[in-house]
Design a protein around this motif. Structure first.
Motif, mmCIF file in Angstrom:
data_model
loop_
_atom_site.group_PDB
_atom_site.id
_atom_site.type_symbol
_atom_site.label_atom_id
_atom_site.label_comp_id
_atom_site.label_asym_id
_atom_site.label_seq_id
_atom_site.Cartn_x
_atom_site.Cartn_y
_atom_site.Cartn_z
ATOM 1 N N VAL A 19 0.840 -1.202 0.000
ATOM 2 C CA VAL A 19 0.000 0.000 0.000
ATOM 3 C C VAL A 19 0.875 1.252 0.000
ATOM 4 N N LEU A 20 1.943 1.228 0.785
ATOM 5 C CA LEU A 20 2.851 2.375 0.835
ATOM 6 C C LEU A 20 3.404 2.696 -0.554
ATOM 7 N N ALA A 21 3.726 1.687 -1.338
ATOM 8 C CA ALA A 21 4.252 1.923 -2.688
ATOM 9 C C ALA A 21 3.254 2.725 -3.525
ATOM 10 N N GLU A 22 1.969 2.377 -3.431
ATOM 11 C CA GLU A 22 0.951 3.114 -4.185
ATOM 12 C C GLU A 22 0.727 4.501 -3.613
ATOM 13 N N LEU A 23 0.792 4.625 -2.302
ATOM 14 C CA LEU A 23 0.660 5.948 -1.681
ATOM 15 C C LEU A 23 1.774 6.881 -2.160
ATOM 16 N N ARG A 24 2.980 6.368 -2.268
ATOM 17 C CA ARG A 24 4.099 7.200 -2.713
ATOM 18 C C ARG A 24 3.968 7.581 -4.187
ATOM 19 N N ARG A 25 3.349 6.722 -4.973
ATOM 20 C CA ARG A 25 3.079 7.077 -6.371
ATOM 21 C C ARG A 25 2.057 8.213 -6.445
ATOM 22 N N ALA A 26 1.004 8.087 -5.642
ATOM 23 C CA ALA A 26 -0.074 9.078 -5.684
ATOM 24 C C ALA A 26 0.303 10.381 -4.980
ATOM 25 N N LEU A 27 1.195 10.294 -3.987
ATOM 26 C CA LEU A 27 1.550 11.451 -3.156
ATOM 27 C C LEU A 27 3.073 11.537 -3.034
ATOM 28 N N PRO A 28 3.764 11.810 -4.134
ATOM 29 C CA PRO A 28 5.229 11.753 -4.128
ATOM 30 C C PRO A 28 5.897 12.809 -3.259
#
Length: 287
Positions: A19-28
């Motif tokens: 989930v963190l990986a996707e969060l970092r994509r969406a909120l770099p």
């Protein structure tokens, strides 16, 4: 309005890194605090009250470190704790919902599978979304459960003969029943994607909720005026309640550039070439 506080992410172990990986994509540009309660993983076999208590203590620890919002990146914790957390903390609490709806919309065979933990199956959240989206659409849902998969991912063995043997045992009945979509009902399970594909090829389309949760988190922060400064790259600090050295090894593997959800994909930020990545910021915490 700009809020420079970090976004907290909680999981019982390392599964929430998907989930963190996707969060970092969406909120770099956002800073993140990731808390893995590795001293108590897996939590799925624990009592309802103990699951709520462990989740409450973890979210309290993130709140004490200045988290402006917390993503509960654990299906079991979400199933048992969200209402309690939202009544207790004065910040957005974002949970997970098993991705049954998109699986139902995508199925061609009319049969989907759900791979879950004992705790997620015991809660009512999964049953509710199956009733809401699958039953009303006339789609058959087959459930598979294992107590062994989460410990294998925690041990860095997601891509191993042991993991493939367990997956072969629990998923073969779903494949034989013509399920064509497989809902990954635990945040550890996206890291098993490589092993699932090795055993079953293209039998299943794998579906999980991490990208949708990341988009929802971005919307929640935006609506609440909680987005951080947009001119710098965000950072991650990892907090673990158990063995930090063991966690460091697994985190390094699961967050290595180009590796996401068990497959080699483009890195979330920046090209593969360039300066070496900064050392992982990992701390031991008590909750």
């Amino acid at each position: 309005m700009i809020n420079s506080g970090p976004v907290g992410v909680f999981d019982s172990g390392v599964g929430g890194l998907s989930v963190l990986a996707e969060l970092r994509r969406a909120l770099p540009h956002e800073d993140f605090l990731y808390l893995g309660d590795t001293a108590h993983v897996p939590i799925g076999a624990r009592s309802d009250e103990e699951i709520r208590d462990l989740t409450d203590r973890a979210v309290a620890a993130l709140h004490a470190r200045g988290a402006k919002a917390v993503v509960v990146a654990c299906n079991t914790a979400s199933a048992f704790s969200l209402s309690h957390l939202r009544s207790r903390f004065d910040m957005p609490i974002i949970g997970l919902v098993p991705a049954v709806k998109p699986a139902v919309q995508a199925t061609r065979s009319g049969t989907i599978g759900v791979l879950a933990t004992p705790g997620t199956l015991r809660g009512t959240l999964l049953a509710d979304v199956i009733q809401q989206f699958a039953v009303t659409a006339g789609v058959r849902v087959l459930q598979a459960v294992s107590r062994d998969l989460v410990p294998l991912v925690e041990a860095g063995l997601a891509d191993s003969p042991q993991a493939r043997a367990v997956l072969r045992e629990v998923l073969t009945p779903l494949a034989d029943a013509q399920a064509d979509q497989l809902v990954l009902g635990c945040t550890h399970y996206p890291f098993l994607a490589g092993s699932i594909h090795a055993e079953f090829g293209d039998t299943f389309t794998l579906v999980d909720s991490s990208a949708a949760v990341a988009r929802h988190t971005r919307d929640v922060l935006n609506r609440g005026g909680l987005l951080g400064p947009q001119h710098t790259a965000g950072t991650v600090t990892y907090l673990f309640t158990g063995d930090v050295d063991a966690a460091r090894r697994v985190v390094a593997t699961l967050t290595s550039p180009g590796v996401h959800n068990g497959q080699h994909l483009p890195a979330a930020a920046g090209p593969a070439s360039g300066p070496a990545p900064a050392p992982l910021r990992i701390e031991r915490v008590r909750t």
